[in-house]
Design a protein around this motif. Sequence first.
Motif, mmCIF file in Angstrom:
data_model
loop_
_atom_site.group_PDB
_atom_site.id
_atom_site.type_symbol
_atom_site.label_atom_id
_atom_site.label_comp_id
_atom_site.label_asym_id
_atom_site.label_seq_id
_atom_site.Cartn_x
_atom_site.Cartn_y
_atom_site.Cartn_z
ATOM 1 N N PHE A 124 0.837 -1.195 0.000
ATOM 2 C CA PHE A 124 0.000 0.000 0.000
ATOM 3 C C PHE A 124 0.870 1.242 0.000
ATOM 4 O O PHE A 124 1.990 1.247 0.515
ATOM 5 N N ALA A 125 0.324 2.317 -0.563
ATOM 6 C CA ALA A 125 0.834 3.662 -0.353
ATOM 7 C C ALA A 125 -0.219 4.379 0.485
ATOM 8 O O ALA A 125 -1.395 4.054 0.430
ATOM 9 N N GLY A 126 0.229 5.362 1.251
ATOM 10 C CA GLY A 126 -0.712 6.096 2.084
ATOM 11 C C GLY A 126 -0.579 5.758 3.559
ATOM 12 O O GLY A 126 0.509 5.409 4.008
ATOM 13 N N PRO A 229 -8.348 3.071 7.673
ATOM 14 C CA PRO A 229 -7.399 3.871 6.886
ATOM 15 C C PRO A 229 -7.342 3.395 5.436
ATOM 16 O O PRO A 229 -6.925 2.271 5.156
ATOM 17 N N TYR A 230 -7.751 4.241 4.513
ATOM 18 C CA TYR A 230 -7.757 3.880 3.095
ATOM 19 C C TYR A 230 -6.362 4.073 2.494
ATOM 20 O O TYR A 230 -5.752 5.137 2.642
ATOM 21 N N GLY A 231 -5.879 3.046 1.807
ATOM 22 C CA GLY A 231 -4.597 3.131 1.127
ATOM 23 C C GLY A 231 -4.750 2.863 -0.354
ATOM 24 O O GLY A 231 -5.795 2.394 -0.823
ATOM 25 N N GLN A 242 5.703 2.699 -4.980
ATOM 26 C CA GLN A 242 5.169 3.070 -3.669
ATOM 27 C C GLN A 242 5.715 4.429 -3.219
ATOM 28 O O GLN A 242 4.971 5.288 -2.741
ATOM 29 N N THR A 243 7.016 4.633 -3.405
ATOM 30 C CA THR A 243 7.651 5.902 -3.037
ATOM 31 C C THR A 243 7.071 7.058 -3.831
ATOM 32 O O THR A 243 6.785 8.133 -3.292
ATOM 33 N N THR A 280 2.089 6.191 6.453
ATOM 34 C CA THR A 280 2.814 5.203 7.244
ATOM 35 C C THR A 280 3.403 4.077 6.410
ATOM 36 O O THR A 280 4.349 3.413 6.839
ATOM 37 N N GLU A 281 2.861 3.845 5.215
ATOM 38 C CA GLU A 281 3.294 2.719 4.408
ATOM 39 C C GLU A 281 4.572 3.056 3.631
ATOM 40 O O GLU A 281 4.672 4.142 3.064
#
Length: 283
Positions: A124-126, A229-231, A242-243, A280-281
């Motif tokens: 996940f991202a976010g 929490p939506y990612g 992701q970055t 956080t991811e």
Amino acid sequence: MKVFKAGAAAAVAAVLALTATACGGSSDKASSDGGASGGAKDKIVIGIKFDQPGLGLKTPDGKFAGFDVDVATYVAKELGYQPDQIEFKQAVSAERENLLANGDVKLVVATYTINDKRKAKVDFAGPYFKAHQDLLVRADDTSITKAEDLNSKKLCSVTGSTSAQNVHDKLAPKADLQQYPGYSECLTGLENKAVDALTTDDSILAGYAAQEKNKGKFKLTGLKLSDEPYGIGLKKGDKDLQTKVNAALKKMVEDGSWQKAVEKNFGPANYKAEPAPQITEGS
């Protein structure tokens, strides 16, 4: 002479094949790192919901609208894609992991709650949004102010959803659970007093309440029965993408686009969204 012609033709074919391979390699690389090389055929495929007003909705004219759509479009722009280079693909909840694993989509932006079970299959991202499980009731109903008040009420959710079951098992064991095929049916039942409350994520409830046809009919109780929490879902192991997606989400918050998207999509329901969550991811 015939031999010469055949040999020349073969040489030309070989050169064309090498050229095509080289071009294909460049395009694949652009796709794999989340960017675009600028060619007319470059595109990014993003999974969204097609049936959630305020979040991800395919309109009758074939367009797409909602907060998740706005987030997806902004992130895609930061990755190098213009709106006409985005292909939105329906991502029903049960298929989100498969769509990513099979390479059918590059990203999933579809009310996709980050949890450990899912993180074993995808990255996940976010997160880019923090929702909570809540209750939607009729606007003039003052009898439900806490989850326990549901013990003498009819509680609706869609078939297969865990939201109503969670409330029943943990907070209101005497609630009368009613399962309908979809949220629209639950809303009709709520309006007609066949049920007393509808439960799912507050963002989803706000989207339905904000629809023109529903304005003024319903209200959220604001109970925050869970954290969601939506990612943005990514294929497992794509750390570079992701970055880049995390960077895009940070920029969306910093330049004010995130808040504008919240107000546009949820404002009509008087939904008070929390501030943008810390990412956080991938950290």
